[in-house]
Design a protein around this motif. Structure first.
Motif, PDB file in Angstrom:
ATOM      1  N   VAL A 134      -8.153 -18.626 -13.380  1.00  0.00           N
ATOM      2  CA  VAL A 134      -8.059 -19.474 -13.363  1.00  0.00           C
ATOM      3  C   VAL A 134      -7.094 -20.064 -15.550  1.00  0.00           C
ATOM      4  O   VAL A 134      -6.597 -20.764 -14.974  1.00  0.00           O
ATOM      5  N   MET A 135      -8.463 -19.685 -15.778  1.00  0.00           N
ATOM      6  CA  MET A 135      -7.546 -19.754 -17.767  1.00  0.00           C
ATOM      7  C   MET A 135      -6.690 -19.137 -17.639  1.00  0.00           C
ATOM      8  O   MET A 135      -5.570 -19.853 -18.676  1.00  0.00           O
ATOM      9  N   ASN A 136      -6.676 -17.830 -17.222  1.00  0.00           N
ATOM     10  CA  ASN A 136      -5.103 -17.475 -17.676  1.00  0.00           C
ATOM     11  C   ASN A 136      -4.059 -18.464 -17.291  1.00  0.00           C
ATOM     12  O   ASN A 136      -2.998 -18.304 -17.746  1.00  0.00           O
ATOM     13  N   ARG A 137      -4.282 -18.727 -16.163  1.00  0.00           N
ATOM     14  CA  ARG A 137      -2.665 -19.176 -14.826  1.00  0.00           C
ATOM     15  C   ARG A 137      -2.499 -20.735 -16.275  1.00  0.00           C
ATOM     16  O   ARG A 137      -1.122 -21.206 -16.232  1.00  0.00           O
ATOM     17  N   PHE A 138      -3.238 -21.087 -16.951  1.00  0.00           N
ATOM     18  CA  PHE A 138      -4.200 -22.552 -17.602  1.00  0.00           C
ATOM     19  C   PHE A 138      -3.333 -21.881 -18.904  1.00  0.00           C
ATOM     20  O   PHE A 138      -3.654 -23.065 -19.579  1.00  0.00           O
ATOM     21  N   GLY A 139      -3.025 -20.641 -19.239  1.00  0.00           N
ATOM     22  CA  GLY A 139      -2.653 -20.868 -20.370  1.00  0.00           C
ATOM     23  C   GLY A 139      -3.804 -20.070 -21.537  1.00  0.00           C
ATOM     24  O   GLY A 139      -3.485 -20.403 -23.091  1.00  0.00           O
ATOM     25  N   MET A 140      -4.539 -20.088 -21.165  1.00  0.00           N
ATOM     26  CA  MET A 140      -6.105 -19.305 -22.357  1.00  0.00           C
ATOM     27  C   MET A 140      -6.510 -18.139 -22.131  1.00  0.00           C
ATOM     28  O   MET A 140      -7.383 -18.123 -21.379  1.00  0.00           O
ATOM     29  N   GLN A 141      -5.411 -17.555 -22.455  1.00  0.00           N
ATOM     30  CA  GLN A 141      -5.663 -16.267 -21.741  1.00  0.00           C
ATOM     31  C   GLN A 141      -6.599 -14.957 -22.734  1.00  0.00           C
ATOM     32  O   GLN A 141      -7.290 -14.110 -21.838  1.00  0.00           O
ATOM     33  N   ASN A 142      -6.917 -15.638 -24.298  1.00  0.00           N
ATOM     34  CA  ASN A 142      -7.845 -14.725 -24.391  1.00  0.00           C
ATOM     35  C   ASN A 142      -9.732 -15.549 -24.120  1.00  0.00           C
ATOM     36  O   ASN A 142     -10.411 -14.639 -24.287  1.00  0.00           O
ATOM     37  N   GLU A 143      -9.320 -16.665 -23.669  1.00  0.00           N
ATOM     38  CA  GLU A 143     -10.785 -16.731 -23.164  1.00  0.00           C
ATOM     39  C   GLU A 143     -11.051 -15.941 -21.765  1.00  0.00           C
ATOM     40  O   GLU A 143     -12.086 -15.625 -21.894  1.00  0.00           O
ATOM     41  N   ALA A 144      -9.678 -16.121 -20.924  1.00  0.00           N
ATOM     42  CA  ALA A 144      -9.600 -15.235 -19.733  1.00  0.00           C
ATOM     43  C   ALA A 144      -9.916 -13.600 -19.232  1.00  0.00           C
ATOM     44  O   ALA A 144     -11.186 -12.841 -19.635  1.00  0.00           O
ATOM     45  N   LYS A 145      -9.889 -12.967 -20.692  1.00  0.00           N
ATOM     46  CA  LYS A 145      -9.595 -11.698 -21.475  1.00  0.00           C
ATOM     47  C   LYS A 145     -11.763 -11.694 -21.704  1.00  0.00           C
ATOM     48  O   LYS A 145     -11.647 -10.399 -21.021  1.00  0.00           O
ATOM     49  N   ILE A 146     -11.579 -12.781 -22.398  1.00  0.00           N
ATOM     50  CA  ILE A 146     -12.975 -12.627 -22.329  1.00  0.00           C
ATOM     51  C   ILE A 146     -14.314 -12.163 -21.429  1.00  0.00           C
ATOM     52  O   ILE A 146     -15.031 -11.992 -21.633  1.00  0.00           O
ATOM     53  N   VAL A 147     -14.192 -12.966 -20.605  1.00  0.00           N
ATOM     54  CA  VAL A 147     -15.394 -13.133 -19.362  1.00  0.00           C
ATOM     55  C   VAL A 147     -14.170 -11.825 -18.884  1.00  0.00           C
ATOM     56  O   VAL A 147     -15.103 -11.493 -18.239  1.00  0.00           O
ATOM     57  N   VAL A 148     -13.301 -11.329 -18.515  1.00  0.00           N
ATOM     58  CA  VAL A 148     -13.209 -10.314 -17.481  1.00  0.00           C
ATOM     59  C   VAL A 148     -13.847  -8.789 -18.588  1.00  0.00           C
ATOM     60  O   VAL A 148     -14.426  -7.762 -17.989  1.00  0.00           O
ATOM     61  N   ASN A 149     -13.386  -9.002 -19.506  1.00  0.00           N
ATOM     62  CA  ASN A 149     -14.181  -8.137 -20.418  1.00  0.00           C
ATOM     63  C   ASN A 149     -16.228  -7.879 -20.007  1.00  0.00           C
ATOM     64  O   ASN A 149     -16.372  -6.900 -20.665  1.00  0.00           O
ATOM     65  N   SER A 150     -16.382  -9.506 -20.426  1.00  0.00           N
ATOM     66  CA  SER A 150     -17.860  -9.497 -20.046  1.00  0.00           C
ATOM     67  C   SER A 150     -18.271  -8.959 -18.999  1.00  0.00           C
ATOM     68  O   SER A 150     -19.287  -8.256 -18.718  1.00  0.00           O
ATOM     69  N   VAL A 151     -17.055  -9.069 -17.982  1.00  0.00           N
ATOM     70  CA  VAL A 151     -17.590  -8.711 -16.233  1.00  0.00           C
ATOM     71  C   VAL A 151     -17.820  -7.369 -16.090  1.00  0.00           C
ATOM     72  O   VAL A 151     -18.848  -6.848 -15.733  1.00  0.00           O
ATOM     73  N   LYS A 152     -16.691  -7.001 -17.449  1.00  0.00           N
ATOM     74  CA  LYS A 152     -16.532  -5.043 -17.316  1.00  0.00           C
ATOM     75  C   LYS A 152     -17.683  -4.979 -17.661  1.00  0.00           C
ATOM     76  O   LYS A 152     -18.959  -3.160 -17.470  1.00  0.00           O
ATOM     77  N   GLU A 153     -18.328  -5.033 -18.931  1.00  0.00           N
ATOM     78  CA  GLU A 153     -19.768  -4.701 -19.485  1.00  0.00           C
ATOM     79  C   GLU A 153     -20.556  -4.599 -18.411  1.00  0.00           C
ATOM     80  O   GLU A 153     -21.601  -3.570 -18.651  1.00  0.00           O
ATOM     81  N   ARG A 154     -21.081  -5.411 -18.082  1.00  0.00           N
ATOM     82  CA  ARG A 154     -22.218  -5.248 -16.490  1.00  0.00           C
ATOM     83  C   ARG A 154     -21.813  -4.444 -15.354  1.00  0.00           C
ATOM     84  O   ARG A 154     -22.642  -4.749 -14.350  1.00  0.00           O
ATOM     85  N   ALA A 155     -20.905  -3.696 -15.603  1.00  0.00           N
ATOM     86  CA  ALA A 155     -20.222  -2.887 -14.117  1.00  0.00           C
ATOM     87  C   ALA A 155     -20.976  -1.672 -14.137  1.00  0.00           C
ATOM     88  O   ALA A 155     -21.505  -1.162 -14.723  1.00  0.00           O
ATOM     89  N   VAL A 156     -21.534  -0.961 -13.234  1.00  0.00           N
ATOM     90  CA  VAL A 156     -22.109   0.128 -12.650  1.00  0.00           C
ATOM     91  C   VAL A 156     -20.469   0.780 -12.001  1.00  0.00           C
ATOM     92  O   VAL A 156     -20.229   0.481 -10.872  1.00  0.00           O
ATOM     93  N   LEU A 157     -20.748   1.966 -12.860  1.00  0.00           N
ATOM     94  CA  LEU A 157     -19.779   3.018 -12.443  1.00  0.00           C
ATOM     95  C   LEU A 157     -20.360   4.002 -12.006  1.00  0.00           C
ATOM     96  O   LEU A 157     -21.306   5.036 -12.110  1.00  0.00           O
ATOM     97  N   SER A 158     -19.981   4.521 -10.830  1.00  0.00           N
ATOM     98  CA  SER A 158     -20.318   5.901 -10.009  1.00  0.00           C
ATOM     99  C   SER A 158     -19.105   6.561  -9.145  1.00  0.00           C
ATOM    100  O   SER A 158     -18.165   6.060  -8.284  1.00  0.00           O
ATOM    101  N   ASP A 159     -19.467   7.527  -8.654  1.00  0.00           N
ATOM    102  CA  ASP A 159     -18.392   8.891  -8.188  1.00  0.00           C
ATOM    103  C   ASP A 159     -18.638   8.123  -6.624  1.00  0.00           C
ATOM    104  O   ASP A 159     -16.713   8.300  -6.306  1.00  0.00           O
ATOM    105  N   GLU A 160     -19.043   8.222  -6.097  1.00  0.00           N
ATOM    106  CA  GLU A 160     -19.722   7.455  -4.439  1.00  0.00           C
ATOM    107  C   GLU A 160     -18.896   5.982  -4.354  1.00  0.00           C
ATOM    108  O   GLU A 160     -18.018   6.067  -3.262  1.00  0.00           O
ATOM    109  N   MET A 161     -19.162   5.486  -5.147  1.00  0.00           N
ATOM    110  CA  MET A 161     -19.212   3.929  -5.110  1.00  0.00           C
ATOM    111  C   MET A 161     -17.778   3.083  -5.528  1.00  0.00           C
ATOM    112  O   MET A 161     -17.299   1.867  -5.675  1.00  0.00           O
TER     113      MET A 161
END
Length: 197
Positions: free
Chosen positions: A131-158
């Motif tokens: 939503v933020m990306n589509r409404f012109g708030m690209q920097n704020e949108a990237k902050i959210v995605v980067n925050s989500v990425k930091e909490r991700a689990v990486l697994s060869d299987e999953m």
């Protein structure tokens, strides 16, 4: 199945429901994004979408006016239904521009969303980033995605996943839909092909 006011019910004979109408509009938005050719099926969906968007706009404006009367609850103007509304509406901004009144509401919603963007559920974060990306708030949108990425689990299987992505009772607690929205956010907001894969 669409009713005269533009809304859809959960089932035939039911009352028009904002959530299911918004879900249907978002579905058409995603189909349009995939460039589905409705003419091949001899279907004109534009009148249906236009009426459904009017229903969604009206329902959200009603709620927004109530929030404006009660300044104490004004910060709640991004309630989860409002985020879902902005997501569905973001697919149709050019085709069905927002009036001045809707723009005022959208501005208040986006401000409050920005203030709470890291305090919402995983699916809502993915939706908020889009939503933020589509409404012109690209920097704020990237902050959210980067925050989500930091909490991700990486697994060869999953692959990449989130332990918190568990089923629940609310619309924003559906694991498959949450993972799909996260993929959409990584693709659209940060163009992170490695994470999408």
């Amino acid at each position: 199945k669409q009713q005269s006011n533009g809304g859809f019910a959960w089932f035939e004979g039911g009352r028009p429901n904002e959530y299911i109408t918004t879900h249907i509009v978002a579905g058409f938005g995603n189909l349009n994004k995939m460039e589905v050719n409705y003419k091949a099926f001899d279907i004109d969906v534009n009148p249906l979408i236009k009426k459904a968007i009017k229903f969604m706009d009206d329902e959200n404006l009603k709620r927004f006016k109530e929030f404006k009367k009660d300044q104490k609850s004004f910060k709640e103007v991004t309630y989860s239904d409002g985020l879902h509304y902005l997501y569905a509406r973001s697919f149709f901004l050019e085709q069905y521009p927002m009036s001045a009144e809707l723009t005022e509401m959208k501005t208040a919603m986006l401000k409050n969303l920005n203030d709470t963007k890291l305090d919402i559920s995983l699916q809502q974060k993915a939706m908020a980033a889009l939503v933020m990306n589509r409404f012109g708030m690209q920097n704020e949108a990237k902050i959210v995605v980067n925050s989500v990425k930091e909490r991700a689990v990486l697994s060869d299987e999953m692959g990449m996943y989130w332990k918190e992505n568990q089923p629940g009772w609310f619309w924003y607690q559906a694991p498959v839909e949450t993972q799909s929205l996260l993929i959409e956010a990584f693709d659209e907001v940060t163009k992170d092909e490695k994470s999408v894969e």
